[in-house]
Motif scaffolding. Structure first.
Motif, short mmCIF file in Angstrom:
data_model
loop_
_atom_site.label_atom_id
_atom_site.label_comp_id
_atom_site.label_asym_id
_atom_site.label_seq_id
_atom_site.Cartn_x
_atom_site.Cartn_y
_atom_site.Cartn_z
N LEU A 231 -10.42 -20.36 14.70
CA LEU A 231 -9.15 -20.18 15.37
C LEU A 231 -9.06 -18.93 16.23
O LEU A 231 -8.57 -18.99 17.37
CB LEU A 231 -8.01 -20.19 14.35
CG LEU A 231 -6.59 -20.04 14.91
CD1 LEU A 231 -6.29 -21.10 15.95
CD2 LEU A 231 -5.58 -20.09 13.79
N ASP A 232 -9.50 -17.79 15.74
CA ASP A 232 -9.38 -16.56 16.53
C ASP A 232 -10.14 -16.68 17.84
O ASP A 232 -9.67 -16.23 18.89
CB ASP A 232 -9.88 -15.36 15.72
CG ASP A 232 -8.91 -14.94 14.63
OD1 ASP A 232 -7.73 -15.36 14.71
OD2 ASP A 232 -9.32 -14.21 13.71
N MET A 234 -10.78 -19.50 19.43
CA MET A 234 -10.07 -20.44 20.31
C MET A 234 -8.92 -19.75 21.01
O MET A 234 -8.69 -19.96 22.21
CB MET A 234 -9.59 -21.64 19.51
CG MET A 234 -10.71 -22.58 19.08
SD MET A 234 -10.15 -24.27 18.74
CE MET A 234 -9.12 -24.02 17.30
N ARG A 235 -8.17 -18.93 20.29
CA ARG A 235 -7.06 -18.22 20.93
C ARG A 235 -7.58 -17.26 21.99
O ARG A 235 -6.99 -17.14 23.08
CB ARG A 235 -6.25 -17.49 19.87
CG ARG A 235 -5.41 -18.42 19.02
CD ARG A 235 -4.44 -17.70 18.12
NE ARG A 235 -5.12 -17.03 17.01
CZ ARG A 235 -4.54 -16.72 15.86
NH1 ARG A 235 -3.26 -16.99 15.68
NH2 ARG A 235 -5.22 -16.13 14.89
N ARG A 236 -8.66 -16.58 21.68
CA ARG A 236 -9.24 -15.63 22.64
C ARG A 236 -9.69 -16.35 23.91
O ARG A 236 -9.43 -15.89 25.03
CB ARG A 236 -10.41 -14.90 21.98
CG ARG A 236 -11.03 -13.80 22.82
CD ARG A 236 -12.03 -13.01 22.03
NE ARG A 236 -13.21 -13.79 21.65
CZ ARG A 236 -13.49 -14.17 20.39
NH1 ARG A 236 -12.67 -13.86 19.40
NH2 ARG A 236 -14.59 -14.86 20.12
N HIS A 237 -10.35 -17.48 23.73
CA HIS A 237 -10.84 -18.22 24.90
C HIS A 237 -9.68 -18.83 25.69
O HIS A 237 -9.73 -18.88 26.93
CB HIS A 237 -11.82 -19.30 24.46
CG HIS A 237 -13.10 -18.75 23.88
ND1 HIS A 237 -13.78 -17.69 24.42
CD2 HIS A 237 -13.82 -19.13 22.79
CE1 HIS A 237 -14.87 -17.44 23.71
NE2 HIS A 237 -14.90 -18.29 22.71
N ALA A 238 -8.65 -19.31 25.01
CA ALA A 238 -7.49 -19.85 25.72
C ALA A 238 -6.83 -18.76 26.56
O ALA A 238 -6.41 -19.01 27.70
CB ALA A 238 -6.49 -20.44 24.72
N SER A 259 -4.19 -27.55 11.16
CA SER A 259 -3.60 -26.21 11.18
C SER A 259 -4.05 -25.43 12.41
O SER A 259 -3.24 -24.76 13.07
CB SER A 259 -3.99 -25.44 9.92
OG SER A 259 -3.49 -26.08 8.77
N ALA A 260 -5.33 -25.51 12.73
CA ALA A 260 -5.84 -24.78 13.89
C ALA A 260 -5.21 -25.29 15.18
O ALA A 260 -4.84 -24.49 16.06
CB ALA A 260 -7.36 -24.90 13.96
N ARG A 265 -1.55 -24.63 19.64
CA ARG A 265 -0.43 -25.14 20.45
C ARG A 265 0.66 -24.09 20.60
O ARG A 265 1.23 -23.92 21.68
CB ARG A 265 0.13 -26.40 19.78
CG ARG A 265 1.47 -26.92 20.32
CD ARG A 265 1.35 -27.60 21.68
NE ARG A 265 0.95 -26.69 22.75
CZ ARG A 265 0.47 -27.10 23.92
NH1 ARG A 265 0.31 -28.38 24.17
NH2 ARG A 265 0.12 -26.23 24.85
N ARG A 266 0.97 -23.40 19.52
CA ARG A 266 2.04 -22.41 19.56
C ARG A 266 1.62 -21.13 20.28
O ARG A 266 2.47 -20.35 20.70
CB ARG A 266 2.49 -22.09 18.13
CG ARG A 266 3.13 -23.30 17.46
CD ARG A 266 3.23 -23.19 15.97
NE ARG A 266 3.64 -24.46 15.38
CZ ARG A 266 3.72 -24.70 14.08
NH1 ARG A 266 3.41 -23.74 13.22
NH2 ARG A 266 4.09 -25.88 13.64
#
Length: 421
Positions: A231-232, A234-238, A259-260, A265-266
């Motif tokens: 998850l971390d 994915m957020r960084r890449h987004a 959950s991920a 999404r949020r």
């Protein structure tokens, strides 16, 4: 449907009385186990137990569809009875908890000793419950706005070779595909953050080409970067995609988890392109797993914007009827009062020749028509591949046979001659 309950429908196969099995299912997935326990009062059962709403018995079969060690130890014989069972569950048992919702409607049901077949077919939610989960932030309308495609199907393609290109080589291909006229480009599901083209390098390199094309032509090409990871990351890449002016990220749903995807999404307003690779393990056996209706219901509650449905007359195992039904599932709001439709992504062996079947099946332009080889392997190059698909789409919408329309469309004629073999 009562606002305090949701429903799931199952196809079961068993040598036992289906009504008895249905009650086992309802108990197992709510407050019960194989025997009544201390504290399981009548009041608690009225409040927390799932309820069997209906049982429709179907034609029996002479042999079990799946092995079952318990039934074999008991030397159970056929006939093996099949039934469609509808069960309602108290919303309060689950709350706004997507992983637990998935565990409730499926979970240990697949392991029940009473059955030789168990398939989750449909889910139905009350509107007040659906409203508490995530919605698509981009969806069909937002995808059209981002790409500037107001009418017609969105023509997309996939980075090929699947893996192996460097970041610079990938960017070069993206530049050629943008020039060829595509609306959408996505990474392959097996290419996320490889050593030879890490996302930290690939995203800026690709987006430089996308921005240059947009500055020159006014056209934004949506690129779905595969950010599948923990998850971390994915957020960084987004965040990097957003900083570079991108509009979409892709994730392999089954391997990232509910959950991920909810957290992603949020975290981001980018379009979430949901890739279903691995879904065949859940769906290919007709007496096991879950249908696409139930599958996409759960993922839409996580807020995805696009869902893969495979393609008509494609290279995979799913029959065309399943692909068509899956697309219509994407077009159907989960409940009344919400436009939470998602854009179906048609992919797998698609080219100009599969366009008429696609149009005839869905009668809608609200889709991603993704063609890898059908564009990149066109004998006259990618631009001709894109043109051939657009020409085929025009012909299909006008009810003109491709062979006839190809007389005035050389790119389509070349595609029919080359791929039609």
């Amino acid at each position: 449907m009562p606002a305090d309950r949701f429903e799931a429908t199952y196809l079961i196969e068993t040598p036992l009385e289906p009504a008895r099995v249905a009650e086992v299912m309802a108990g197992e997935q709510s407050c019960g186990t194989f025997t009544r326990v201390q504290g399981e009062t009548d009041e608690l059962r009225r409040r927390a137990r799932a309820t069997v709403e209906s049982i429709e018995e179907l034609e029996p079969v002479n042999a079990p569809s799946l092995p079952n060690a318990l039934l074999e130890r008991q030397d159970r014989k056929g006939p093996w009875r099949r039934a469609r069972v509808r069960i309602s569950f108290p919303v309060a048992n689950v709350g706004v908890n997507l992983p637990t919702l998935a565990a409730t409607v499926s979970g240990n049901l697949y392991d029940l000793g009473e059955v030789s077949g168990m398939r989750l077919e449909t889910m139905k939610l009350p509107a007040t419950y659906r409203a508490q989960f995530d919605m698509p932030k981009v969806g069909i309308a937002g995808t059209r706005r981002a790409t500037g495609v107001t009418t017609g199907a969105l023509v997309g393609t996939i980075i090929k070779p699947n893996v192996g290109f460097s970041a610079a080589q990938t960017a070069g291909l993206v530049a050629r595909l943008c020039a060829a006229g595509v609306d959408f480009i996505k990474d392959d599901e097996v290419c996320a953050d490889p050593a030879h083209a890490p996302l930290a390098e690939r995203i800026p390199a690709v987006m430089a080409m996308v921005r240059e094309h947009q500055q020159r032509t006014g056209k934004h090409v949506m690129v779905a970067f595969n950010i599948t990871d923990e998850l971390d990351a994915m957020r960084r890449h987004a965040d990097l995609v957003e900083r570079e002016g991108g509009s979409c990220v892709m994730a392999s749903l089954n391997w990232c988890g509910y959950s991920a995807m909810q957290t992603l999404r949020r975290h981001t307003g980018l379009a979430l392109h949901g890739h279903r690779n691995g879904y065949g393990a859940l769906s290919r056996h007709p007496q096991l797993g879950m249908s696409f209706q139930a599958y996409q219901t759960l993922w839409r509650l996580a807020g995805v914007d696009h869902m893969h449905v495979h393609g008509l007359q494609g290279k995979f195992a799913q029959p065309d009827e399943e692909v068509i039904e899956s697309a219509h599932d994407c077009y159907t709001p989960l409940t009344d009062g919400f436009d939470d439709r998602v854009m179906p992504a048609f992919s797998s062996g698609q080219w100009a020749g599969t366009v008429p079947a696609t149009w005839a099946a869905v009668k809608s332009d609200d889709l991603l028509f993704m063609s890898g080889g059908g564009i990149l392997a066109h004998p006259d190059g990618p631009a001709a591949g894109v043109a051939s698909i657009r020409q085929a789409w025009t012909a299909a919408r006008q009810g003109i046979a491709l062979a006839h329309y190809a007389r005035q469309a050389p790119e389509l004629a070349a595609a029919l001659a080359f791929f039609g073999k």
